[in-house]
Scaffold this motif. Sequence first.
Motif, PDB file in Angstrom:
ATOM      1  N   ILE A 102       0.842  -1.199   0.000  1.00 23.92           N
ATOM      2  CA  ILE A 102       0.000   0.000   0.000  1.00 23.92           C
ATOM      3  C   ILE A 102       0.876   1.248   0.000  1.00 23.92           C
ATOM      4  O   ILE A 102       0.668   2.173  -0.807  1.00 23.92           O
ATOM      5  CB  ILE A 102      -0.967   0.007   1.202  1.00 23.92           C
ATOM      6  CG1 ILE A 102      -1.987  -1.131   1.064  1.00 23.92           C
ATOM      7  CG2 ILE A 102      -1.670   1.350   1.327  1.00 23.92           C
ATOM      8  CD1 ILE A 102      -2.838  -1.351   2.297  1.00 23.92           C
TER       9      ILE A 102
ATOM     10  N   MET B 113      -0.675  -5.395   1.918  1.00 27.17           N
ATOM     11  CA  MET B 113      -0.804  -5.673   0.486  1.00 27.17           C
ATOM     12  C   MET B 113       0.503  -6.326   0.049  1.00 27.17           C
ATOM     13  O   MET B 113       1.563  -5.728   0.164  1.00 27.17           O
ATOM     14  CB  MET B 113      -1.033  -4.391  -0.318  1.00 27.17           C
ATOM     15  CG  MET B 113      -1.111  -4.629  -1.832  1.00 27.17           C
ATOM     16  SD  MET B 113      -1.097  -3.116  -2.833  1.00 27.17           S
ATOM     17  CE  MET B 113      -2.743  -2.496  -2.553  1.00 27.17           C
TER      18      MET B 113
ATOM     19  N   GLU C 239       0.062  -8.251  -5.454  1.00 21.76           N
ATOM     20  CA  GLU C 239      -1.043  -7.311  -5.618  1.00 21.76           C
ATOM     21  C   GLU C 239      -0.522  -5.899  -5.909  1.00 21.76           C
ATOM     22  O   GLU C 239      -1.072  -5.181  -6.751  1.00 21.76           O
ATOM     23  CB  GLU C 239      -1.921  -7.305  -4.373  1.00 21.76           C
ATOM     24  CG  GLU C 239      -3.175  -6.472  -4.528  1.00 21.76           C
ATOM     25  CD  GLU C 239      -4.081  -6.530  -3.308  1.00 21.76           C
ATOM     26  OE1 GLU C 239      -5.024  -5.724  -3.282  1.00 21.76           O
ATOM     27  OE2 GLU C 239      -3.857  -7.358  -2.408  1.00 21.76           O
TER      28      GLU C 239
ATOM     29  N   CYS D 253      -1.203  -3.518  -9.196  1.00 22.54           N
ATOM     30  CA  CYS D 253      -1.649  -2.142  -9.025  1.00 22.54           C
ATOM     31  C   CYS D 253      -0.751  -1.186  -9.821  1.00 22.54           C
ATOM     32  O   CYS D 253      -1.232  -0.331 -10.563  1.00 22.54           O
ATOM     33  CB  CYS D 253      -1.637  -1.793  -7.544  1.00 22.54           C
ATOM     34  SG  CYS D 253      -2.162  -0.129  -7.152  1.00 22.54           S
TER      35      CYS D 253
END
Length: 85
Positions: free
Chosen positions: A9, A34, A38, A42
């Motif tokens: 994140i 996160m 992932e 992103c």
Amino acid sequence: ESEIVNNGIECCEKLESEPGKFHIVLMDFWMPEMDGLEATRCIKDLGLGQVNKVYGITADSDPEIIAKGRNSGMDDVFIKPLSIP
């Protein structure tokens, strides 16, 4: 210049807030909140930070894990421990 963040994140937020500053990301696979898989999706899907390359780093040499990294958008995967000449 390099910077360290604590999780995926924070990585995505950093790239989004400072576009063009970072060209390469060294992404640990297993992070809290996160994970690296992932976070890589992103970065690639949203084009965050205009990053050129995302390299995954893991201690797991299982071919399935490495394939998951590449399938997430990582440009390559390095196995820890790293040895840099």
